[in-house]
Design a protein around this motif. Structure first.
Motif, mmCIF file in Angstrom:
data_model
loop_
_atom_site.group_PDB
_atom_site.id
_atom_site.type_symbol
_atom_site.label_atom_id
_atom_site.label_comp_id
_atom_site.label_asym_id
_atom_site.label_seq_id
_atom_site.Cartn_x
_atom_site.Cartn_y
_atom_site.Cartn_z
ATOM 1 N N ILE A 1 28.520 -38.502 16.753
ATOM 2 C CA ILE A 1 27.457 -39.474 17.004
ATOM 3 C C ILE A 1 27.843 -40.406 18.142
ATOM 4 O O ILE A 1 27.037 -40.689 19.044
ATOM 5 C CB ILE A 1 27.149 -40.273 15.721
ATOM 6 C CG1 ILE A 1 26.484 -39.360 14.683
ATOM 7 C CG2 ILE A 1 26.249 -41.469 16.019
ATOM 8 C CD1 ILE A 1 26.357 -39.971 13.312
ATOM 9 N N ARG A 2 29.094 -40.889 18.122
ATOM 10 C CA ARG A 2 29.546 -41.787 19.190
ATOM 11 C C ARG A 2 29.550 -41.081 20.543
ATOM 12 O O ARG A 2 29.159 -41.661 21.568
ATOM 13 C CB ARG A 2 30.949 -42.304 18.860
ATOM 14 C CG ARG A 2 30.988 -43.241 17.648
ATOM 15 C CD ARG A 2 32.343 -43.921 17.523
ATOM 16 N NE ARG A 2 32.429 -44.728 16.306
ATOM 17 C CZ ARG A 2 33.045 -44.340 15.202
ATOM 18 N NH1 ARG A 2 33.645 -43.146 15.157
ATOM 19 N NH2 ARG A 2 33.087 -45.122 14.144
ATOM 20 N N GLU A 3 30.000 -39.834 20.560
ATOM 21 C CA GLU A 3 30.022 -39.085 21.826
ATOM 22 C C GLU A 3 28.612 -38.881 22.360
ATOM 23 O O GLU A 3 28.357 -39.023 23.559
ATOM 24 C CB GLU A 3 30.701 -37.731 21.609
ATOM 25 C CG GLU A 3 32.202 -37.824 21.389
ATOM 26 C CD GLU A 3 32.822 -36.465 21.131
ATOM 27 O OE1 GLU A 3 32.055 -35.479 21.004
ATOM 28 O OE2 GLU A 3 34.076 -36.385 21.057
ATOM 29 N N ARG A 4 27.690 -38.575 21.463
ATOM 30 C CA ARG A 4 26.302 -38.393 21.888
ATOM 31 C C ARG A 4 25.701 -39.705 22.387
ATOM 32 O O ARG A 4 24.981 -39.735 23.390
ATOM 33 C CB ARG A 4 25.478 -37.848 20.720
ATOM 34 C CG ARG A 4 24.003 -37.652 21.026
ATOM 35 C CD ARG A 4 23.798 -36.728 22.186
ATOM 36 N NE ARG A 4 22.376 -36.535 22.477
ATOM 37 C CZ ARG A 4 21.897 -36.019 23.593
ATOM 38 N NH1 ARG A 4 22.746 -35.628 24.544
ATOM 39 N NH2 ARG A 4 20.606 -35.881 23.760
ATOM 40 N N LYS A 5 26.029 -40.808 21.704
ATOM 41 C CA LYS A 5 25.525 -42.113 22.125
ATOM 42 C C LYS A 5 26.077 -42.491 23.492
ATOM 43 O O LYS A 5 25.343 -42.985 24.364
ATOM 44 C CB LYS A 5 25.901 -43.158 21.080
ATOM 45 C CG LYS A 5 25.284 -44.532 21.339
ATOM 46 C CD LYS A 5 25.570 -45.482 20.197
ATOM 47 C CE LYS A 5 27.052 -45.811 20.108
ATOM 48 N NZ LYS A 5 27.330 -46.846 19.089
ATOM 49 N N ASP A 6 27.383 -42.266 23.702
ATOM 50 C CA ASP A 6 27.982 -42.559 25.002
ATOM 51 C C ASP A 6 27.351 -41.723 26.105
ATOM 52 O O ASP A 6 27.128 -42.197 27.229
ATOM 53 C CB ASP A 6 29.486 -42.303 24.946
ATOM 54 C CG ASP A 6 30.207 -43.304 24.042
ATOM 55 O OD1 ASP A 6 29.625 -44.370 23.772
ATOM 56 O OD2 ASP A 6 31.331 -42.994 23.601
ATOM 57 N N GLN A 7 27.055 -40.471 25.788
ATOM 58 C CA GLN A 7 26.421 -39.603 26.784
ATOM 59 C C GLN A 7 25.036 -40.124 27.159
ATOM 60 O O GLN A 7 24.661 -40.142 28.335
ATOM 61 C CB GLN A 7 26.320 -38.184 26.224
ATOM 62 C CG GLN A 7 25.730 -37.192 27.218
ATOM 63 C CD GLN A 7 25.595 -35.805 26.628
ATOM 64 O OE1 GLN A 7 25.980 -35.562 25.490
ATOM 65 N NE2 GLN A 7 25.038 -34.890 27.384
ATOM 66 N N LEU A 8 24.274 -40.561 26.155
ATOM 67 C CA LEU A 8 22.938 -41.097 26.428
ATOM 68 C C LEU A 8 23.020 -42.374 27.247
ATOM 69 O O LEU A 8 22.215 -42.593 28.172
ATOM 70 C CB LEU A 8 22.201 -41.352 25.110
ATOM 71 C CG LEU A 8 21.795 -40.102 24.316
ATOM 72 C CD1 LEU A 8 21.175 -40.497 22.985
ATOM 73 C CD2 LEU A 8 20.827 -39.244 25.114
ATOM 74 N N TYR A 9 23.996 -43.252 26.928
ATOM 75 C CA TYR A 9 24.181 -44.468 27.711
ATOM 76 C C TYR A 9 24.514 -44.139 29.168
ATOM 77 O O TYR A 9 23.997 -44.771 30.105
ATOM 78 C CB TYR A 9 25.301 -45.316 27.104
ATOM 79 C CG TYR A 9 24.890 -46.152 25.924
ATOM 80 C CD1 TYR A 9 23.613 -46.721 25.847
ATOM 81 C CD2 TYR A 9 25.766 -46.378 24.862
ATOM 82 C CE1 TYR A 9 23.223 -47.479 24.760
ATOM 83 C CE2 TYR A 9 25.382 -47.140 23.768
ATOM 84 C CZ TYR A 9 24.113 -47.677 23.715
ATOM 85 O OH TYR A 9 23.730 -48.423 22.649
ATOM 86 N N LYS A 10 25.391 -43.155 29.341
ATOM 87 C CA LYS A 10 25.783 -42.766 30.689
ATOM 88 C C LYS A 10 24.599 -42.221 31.475
ATOM 89 O O LYS A 10 24.402 -42.563 32.650
ATOM 90 C CB LYS A 10 26.889 -41.703 30.601
ATOM 91 C CG LYS A 10 27.433 -41.274 31.952
ATOM 92 C CD LYS A 10 28.532 -40.247 31.779
ATOM 93 C CE LYS A 10 29.061 -39.785 33.140
ATOM 94 N NZ LYS A 10 30.125 -38.751 32.996
#
Length: 211
Positions: free
Chosen positions: A137-146
């Motif tokens: 979930i954190r990796e996906r969230k970071d990807q969306l932020y990026k």
């Protein structure tokens, strides 16, 4: 004299094999005829020799008997196939139901319910799965932020370029306007310098004498 028992295996001698075939063929054809007469049964018999020669017997039309046989065989196959398919569907439905029950139980445990019956190994597995889920979930969230940040950067770049174009266009128009004002001022001064001042005098002209 008692005839010896014939061993049921392929006769190796070709002559003996042919003699046995002829005797047994005639015997089975005779039995088929007797069965059809004595029992009023529809009998069809087809025999192919080793060399491919056809021998047949039918109590009525061979074609009609074969068609009747195929019809019954098809019905039997459909019944068998239907029963097998129904049984397969029952097993599949039971398997899916069991799988759904296990998944629902696992979901309840992940949400923190029904943990009283869980062993230490199950709790450790649940904890590990939750850690993996949080990591994903954190990796996906970071990807969306990026991705969102990159979109904003691109948008900012486009706006800056558009602003620069507008500024350049505005400065050009301002310089053109100033040039037009200068041309108008120069033309006005030229007009004033070319004007001739004339005075009206009444009387004789004034004569200028030299020294």
């Amino acid at each position: 004299m008692v005839r010896g028992k014939v061993q049921m295996k392929r006769i190796e001698n070709a002559t003996s094999r042919q003699v046995t075939f002829s005797k047994r063929r005639n015997g089975i054809l005779k039995k088929a005829y007797e069965l059809s007469v004595l029992c009023d049964a529809e009998v069809a018999l087809i025999i192919f020799s080793q060399k491919g020669r056809l021998y047949e017997f039918s109590s009525s039309s061979m074609q009609n008997i074969i068609e009747r046989y195929l019809e019954h065989a098809k019905e039997d196959r459909n019944i068998t196939t239907g029963a097998e398919e129904q049984q397969h569907l029952k097993h599949e439905a039971a398997f899916i139901s069991k799988k759904i029950e296990l998944l629902e139980n696992a979901q309840r445990k992940i949400l923190g319910h029904n943990l009283g019956t869980s062993s230490l190994e199950e709790l450790q597995e649940i904890d590990s799965n939750l850690e993996k889920s949080l990591k994903n979930i954190r990796e996906r969230k970071d990807q969306l932020y990026k991705e969102e940040y990159e979109k904003l950067q691109l948008k900012e770049k486009l706006l800056l370029e558009e602003n620069a174009v507008l500024c350049e266009k505005s400065g050009l128009e301002h310089r053109q306007a100033q040039g037009k004002h200068k041309e108008i001022g120069t033309g006005s001064r030229s007009t004033l310098s070319t004007e001739v001042v004339t005075d009206l005098f009444i009387g004789p002209p004034i004569t200028r004498n030299g020294p």
